[in-house]
Design an enzyme around this catalytic site. Structure first.
Site, PDB file in Angstrom:
ATOM      1  N   GLU A 134      -4.723   2.485  -4.095  1.00 46.20           N
ATOM      2  CA  GLU A 134      -3.145   2.592  -3.983  1.00 46.20           C
ATOM      3  C   GLU A 134      -2.994   1.364  -3.071  1.00 46.20           C
ATOM      4  OE1 GLU A 134      -4.542   4.515  -0.276  1.00 46.20           O
ATOM      5  OE2 GLU A 134      -5.433   4.547  -2.393  1.00 46.20           O
ATOM      6  N   ASP A 138       1.095  -1.378  -0.331  1.00 49.25           N
ATOM      7  CA  ASP A 138       0.168   0.202   0.218  1.00 49.25           C
ATOM      8  C   ASP A 138       0.894   1.510  -0.005  1.00 49.25           C
ATOM      9  OD1 ASP A 138      -2.759   0.519   0.798  1.00 49.25           O
ATOM     10  OD2 ASP A 138      -1.352   2.242   1.980  1.00 49.25           O
ATOM     11  N   ASP A 170      -2.377   9.291 -10.473  1.00 49.86           N
ATOM     12  CA  ASP A 170      -2.204   8.634 -11.788  1.00 49.86           C
ATOM     13  C   ASP A 170      -0.714   8.833 -11.904  1.00 49.86           C
ATOM     14  OD1 ASP A 170      -5.562   8.057 -10.789  1.00 49.86           O
ATOM     15  OD2 ASP A 170      -5.804   9.473 -12.948  1.00 49.86           O
ATOM     16  N   HIS A 219      -5.492  14.903  -9.082  1.00 47.01           N
ATOM     17  CA  HIS A 219      -5.158  12.951  -9.177  1.00 47.01           C
ATOM     18  C   HIS A 219      -4.488  12.398 -10.282  1.00 47.01           C
ATOM     19  CE1 HIS A 219      -8.371  11.810  -7.016  1.00 47.01           C
ATOM     20  NE2 HIS A 219      -8.591  13.063  -6.981  1.00 47.01           N
ATOM     21  N   ASN A 253      -3.367  12.893  -4.057  1.00 48.42           N
ATOM     22  CA  ASN A 253      -4.207  13.109  -5.176  1.00 48.42           C
ATOM     23  C   ASN A 253      -4.933  14.692  -4.556  1.00 48.42           C
ATOM     24  OD1 ASN A 253      -4.833  11.296  -6.301  1.00 48.42           O
ATOM     25  ND2 ASN A 253      -5.920  10.009  -5.069  1.00 48.42           N
TER      26      ASN A 253
END
Length: 356
Positions: free
Chosen positions: A267, A224, A241, A237, A232
């Site tokens: 994630e 994670d 990404d 975002h 974010n």
């Protein structure tokens, strides 16, 4: 040395996905093949008074060949070669029937097209081209090779059969490409290029079936990204990404060909390691952790935490239990300060790995 379950590329199957597709399609083709054998048997029995009852013998041999070569195919080291051999055997037996029932004038000539339908269902372009060349070679052998003068005098049956073979293969290849595209869309996460949850469910079912037959160790990494929500929120975002895509690319640089990486969502990532023990999997998790944090991504320092668990091949393989253990270890990694690898408490032989 790679684990026993490691994928070894072959000329017919160059990737694990190609082999998985081939085995999946073989399971789907098996009942249909029985139906085809039954239809051919009925036709031969109905035509026995004209072509002879002996023609049932090649059909029986072909059926036996598929049964023998198909046994244990799910756990065979190179199952594609077994299927290819069974396919060639079926074409050879059809060729024998054609040769003994008139060669270029045989009513069984069009039957050479039947096995070609299954080529794109099982194999990629290489297998299709090789099978097509074999089929056309057999056609010429049982027509021109047996009675060239008859073919010259009346080439229509041979030409029509050749047209049928080429047409069937061309149409089947179009269907194969559609199948491959849809399978890819269904199994691949579009952002990271990793396998998705649907692909994970399929692989877990295969591992559980395999574990019942030939138990081998299986390890699991759950990773994670640390503080990803802040990335974010603070950078947008688009940057988030880009971070996910780059992390996936770095993972691919560290993983071996037979390690399977999945994006569980957001994630969170998962890596399946067939054949690996606790120590080996913990060391790989540490390599993944290091490769993520070695350089900033889009100006952001990114770290990842991992939880590790392993099944040693004894008892019953239960993926849910294995995942739960890795997930609890990941939770401890987060509590202990993140950017680290923590092994499940049930893995005493694994090294205790912490951030360097």
């Amino acid at each position: 040395m790679p684990p026993a379950d490691a994928f070894q590329p072959t000329w017919l199957c160059r990737t694990p996905r190609e082999r998985e597709r081939m085995l999946d399609m073989e399971r789907r083709l098996a009942p249909v093949r029985h139906l085809c054998f039954g239809a051919i048997a009925i036709a031969l029995i109905a035509s026995g008074a004209w072509v002879g009852w002996w023609t049932l013998a090649p059909l029986a041999l072909a059926a036996i060949g598929f049964i023998v070569l198909g046994r244990g195919i799910d756990v065979a080291e190179r199952p594609e070669y077994r299927l290819a051999l069974a396919w060639v055997l079926s074409q050879a037996l059809i060729a024998a029937s054609i040769a003994l029932t008139g060669g270029p004038d045989s009513p069984a000539l069009p039957w050479l097209a039947i096995p070609t339908v299954t080529l794109p269902a099982r194999f990629g372009v290489r297998g299709v081209l090789a099978g097509g060349c074999v089929t056309i070679g057999i056609l010429l052998l049982v027509t021109v090779g047996i009675d060239a003068s008859a073919v010259i005098a009346d080439p229509v049956p041979t030409l029509m059969t050749l047209t049928l073979i080429v047409s069937v293969m061309a149409l089947s290849v179009a269907l194969m490409r559609s199948d491959l595209e849809h399978r890819s869309e269904a199994a691949i996460d579009p952002l990271t290029g990793m396998l998705n949850r649907g692909a994970l469910d399929t692989r877990v079912a295969e591992l559980e079936a395999q574990a019942r037959r030939t138990p081998q160790p299986v390890a699991l990494l759950v990773g994670d990204l640390d503080h990803f929500k802040a990335i974010n929120d603070e950078r947008g975002h688009a940057v988030g990404d880009a971070v996910l895509a780059e992390v996936a690319e770095r993972f691919r640089g560290e993983l071996r060909a037979y390690d399977l990486a999945y994006r569980l969502g957001g994630e969170e990532f998962l890596v399946l390691l067939p054949g690996a023990g606790a120590r080996e999997s913990a060391e790989l998790a540490e390599s993944l952790r290091r490769c993520v944090g070695i350089d900033a991504i889009r100006g952001v320092d990114v770290t990842v935490s991992f939880g590790v668990s392993a099944w040693d091949g004894r008892g019953t393989f239960a993926f849910c239990e294995l995942f739960d253990r890795a997930d609890r270890a990941l939770y401890r990694a987060k509590q202990d300060g993140r950017d680290r690898v923590v092994c499940s408490a049930e893995e005493p032989e694994a090294p205790a790995l912490r951030a360097a």
